[in-house]
Motif scaffolding. Structure first.
Motif, short mmCIF file in Angstrom:
data_model
loop_
_atom_site.label_atom_id
_atom_site.label_comp_id
_atom_site.label_asym_id
_atom_site.label_seq_id
_atom_site.Cartn_x
_atom_site.Cartn_y
_atom_site.Cartn_z
N GLN A 102 4.01 -5.62 13.90
CA GLN A 102 3.28 -6.95 13.52
C GLN A 102 1.71 -6.64 13.50
OE1 GLN A 102 4.42 -10.53 15.30
NE2 GLN A 102 3.03 -11.99 13.94
N ALA A 103 1.46 -6.24 15.09
CA ALA A 103 -0.09 -5.77 15.22
C ALA A 103 -0.63 -4.80 14.31
CB ALA A 103 -0.20 -5.52 16.91
N SER A 104 0.30 -4.10 13.77
CA SER A 104 -0.28 -2.79 13.12
C SER A 104 0.25 -2.82 11.45
CB SER A 104 0.33 -1.34 13.47
OG SER A 104 -0.21 -1.10 14.68
N GLU A 105 0.31 -4.31 11.07
CA GLU A 105 1.07 -4.47 9.68
C GLU A 105 0.03 -3.80 8.42
OE1 GLU A 105 2.41 -8.14 6.98
OE2 GLU A 105 2.12 -8.33 9.00
N ARG A 106 -1.36 -3.88 8.78
CA ARG A 106 -2.29 -3.42 7.69
C ARG A 106 -2.30 -2.10 7.59
NH1 ARG A 106 -7.35 -1.56 7.16
NH2 ARG A 106 -7.73 -1.57 9.67
#
Length: 370
Positions: free
Chosen positions: A127-131
């Motif tokens: 989620q923190a690295s979604e981009r």
């Protein structure tokens, strides 16, 4: 909408961070663009250009070859501000035409059965690295689409799910050296290989198989740079480095300051490829099952097919690569047994996997780790 990620490799598992280990701090972490301002402001001398081909900013290592400069007393001085790559270990997000989390089994913390829920941690990291994951997926999917297109044009395409299923049905066979030797021969001889035709040959040449395994292992040890050689973090958390010069392998221990201390030499030709005992074979079979399910292993097979100009059928490449991986692991197990007396039982195979898996995950692929 949340991105789709395959968490099957970490489901039901736990991950701990053993006190005094620090093995992951021997991996030079990339500093992402959004993280650079912090280090430029607070620690301008602690960020450097990496030595690898695709140069990027990374944290400095002690004396250019030891652990991270922020590791002191086997504890991180900037733990709350550590890089994304540090936060993600021992999880690796492999991007092919999909996203899958893979667990680094060189981390002793994933063998204890203690710690945090691995799937929950992986989901939070995703989620923190979604981009970044989304952007990389678009690029990697294009590469995979082109790869599959070439495979179909050249007539070497196979159903990957069928390849994996056939390995799953023969896991125990792949722990037998005689079976591996026959499978390797057929992968080189037959135009389109099938495991149904593989039978263990009791007259196989152990010497030839040992030489093939030795060459694979020596290839990974042939560097004077400790950042690029295999590391074995033993049960006492010593950082054991194996460096080869020709056929001579030196074992040295790296201390917390980045200095190497010689512990012994061995002629690689004196290491005999050994087969695990029955308990060792069970651990090995479990590991083969993990490799067989890893997208990064498949991506490495695809990389080698591309390097060799799509000369071999995908089945031959897949089975051949799996056999080569297994004998590489077993030779390393035999090497550890020589220096540490670890044996070829369940414990010995576990230690060999801890020694080997980080290098396996570092193999080149046509996809990408994020």
């Amino acid at each position: 909408m949340a991105i789709e990620v395959d968490y099957s490799d970490v489901a039901g598992k736990k991950a701990d961070c053993p006190e005094g280990c620090g093995m992951c701090c021997l991996c030079q972490p990339e500093v992402l663009p959004e993280e650079r301002a912090f280090f430029r402001t607070k620690y301008p001398k602690m960020m450097v250009k990496s030595k690898c081909a695709d140069q990027h900013f990374a944290l400095a290592m002690k004396k250019g070859r030891g652990s991270c400069v922020f590791l002191n007393g086997r504890r991180c001085d900037i733990y709350q501000n550590r890089t994304t790559y540090c936060r993600q270990f021992p999880y690796h997000f492999y991007i092919s035409d999909r996203i899958k989390v893979e667990l680094d089994l060189s981390c002793r913390g994933v063998w204890t059965g203690k710690g945090n829920d691995a799937e929950e941690e992986a989901r939070a990291l995703a989620q923190a690295s979604e981009r970044r994951l989304t952007m990389t997926l678009k690029e990697a999917s294009s590469v995979y689409k082109e790869f599959y297109s070439i495979c179909k044009e050249t007539g070497v395409m196979c159903d990957v799910s069928q390849l994996r299923m056939s390995v799953s049905e023969n896991l125990k066979n792949f722990t037998n050296l005689a079976y591996i030797a026959k499978a390797m021969d057929l992968s080189l001889e037959e135009p389109k290989m099938s495991l149904e035709r593989v039978t263990a040959d009791s007259k196989f040449d152990l010497k030839d198989l040992t030489e093939a395994a030795m060459e694979a292992s020596l290839g990974s040890m042939g560097s004077n740079d400790p950042l690029n050689v295999p590391v074995y973090c033993d049960p006492k958390y010593n950082w054991n480095m194996f460096m080869a010069n020709g056929n001579t392998i030196e074992l040295a221990v790296m201390d917390d300051d980045g200095d190497l201390h010689h512990k012994g030499f061995v002629d690689a030709r004196d290491i005999e490829l050994k087969e695990p005992d029955e308990n060792g074979k069970k651990v090995l079979a479990d590991y083969i099952s993990i490799l067989n399910g890893r997208d990064s292993f498949l991506g490495n097979v695809f990389y080698m097919m591309d390097e060799l100009g799509y000369e071999d059928d995908m089945a031959n490449s897949y089975y051949g690569a799996l056999c080569a991986t297994i004998i590489d692991l077993l030779w390393r197990a035999s090497l550890l047994d020589h220096f540490f007396g670890t044996g070829m039982g369940a414990e010995g195979m576990k230690e060999a996997i801890i020694f080997y898996d980080m290098d396996r995950l570092d193999a080149p692929t046509i996809g990408a780790f994020v």
